[in-house]
Write an enzyme that holds these catalytic residues in place. Structure first.
Site, short mmCIF file in Angstrom:
data_model
loop_
_atom_site.label_atom_id
_atom_site.label_comp_id
_atom_site.label_asym_id
_atom_site.label_seq_id
_atom_site.Cartn_x
_atom_site.Cartn_y
_atom_site.Cartn_z
N CYS A 111 0.80 -1.09 -0.07
CA CYS A 111 0.07 -0.23 -0.12
C CYS A 111 0.91 1.22 0.22
O CYS A 111 1.74 1.42 -0.82
CB CYS A 111 -1.04 -0.07 0.95
N HIS A 112 0.57 2.03 1.00
CA HIS A 112 1.42 3.39 1.28
C HIS A 112 2.61 3.26 1.82
O HIS A 112 3.46 4.25 2.16
CB HIS A 112 0.50 4.60 1.94
#
Length: 181
Positions: A111-112
């Site tokens: 993800c991030h």
């Protein structure tokens, strides 16, 4: 088991960690016989979230000031927008990530969580995935971005990447294989 005797670092900020992206890989490492350790900027606890809703807290095992890539066999970078954004602003975190890459140790990111990889300048020439909003950051840093549930790049260090919580089964399978290899 695949990770017997291996210690895996999980690097997070003080808050904003996507809970499933911390707990599910943690469980996969543990079930494979490894020992996960939580690294963050300060002692105490970190705050996880279920998207934007506060969830559980987790105790920090090692502070960034005391962390060394030499003490670990691999690194996991969980996601969460706030988590990824915070971690990349900590010089010690950037240095730690660079040390893992320079040592050729596997890194798994979801993800991030990968913003710190860009900051550490370790994605140039690599292929990976992430939450779609990071694709321009990766491309600007010299990486090839793909929209797949999991990407494994066996460059100078193995880089396992995934996009989101729905990808966790594939992510966990590949990170255990990378850390056990």
């Amino acid at each position: 088991m695949a990770l017997d005797g291996k210690t895996i670092a999980f690097l997070v900020g003080p808050e904003g960690i996507e809970q499933a992206e911390l707990t599910e890989p943690w469980k996969a490492v543990t079930e494979a016989g490894g020992t996960p350790k939580l690294i963050s900027q300060e002692q105490g606890e970190v705050q996880a979230f279920n998207h934007l809703t506060p969830a559980d807290t987790f105790p920090v095992d090692v502070t960034l000031a005391d962390a060394s890539a030499d003490a670990f066999d691999g690194l996991v970078l969980p996601g969460g927008v706030a988590n990824g954004d915070q971690v990349r602003t900590f010089p010690e975190a950037v240095s730690l990530v660079k040390a893992f890459a320079d040592a050729g140790k596997p890194i798994a990111v979801i993800c991030h969580g990968g913003w710190v990889l860009v900051e550490a300048d370790v994605v140039r020439g690599r292929t990976l995935t992430s939450w779609p909003s990071l694709q321009t950051d990766y491309r600007n840093a010299g990486a090839t971005w793909q929209d797949q549930e999991v990407v494994v790049d066996d460059g100078p260090f193995t880089l396992v990447s995934s996009r989101k919580p729905d990808d966790l089964p594939a992510f966990n399978r590949e990170l255990v294989a990378a850390f056990g290899g």
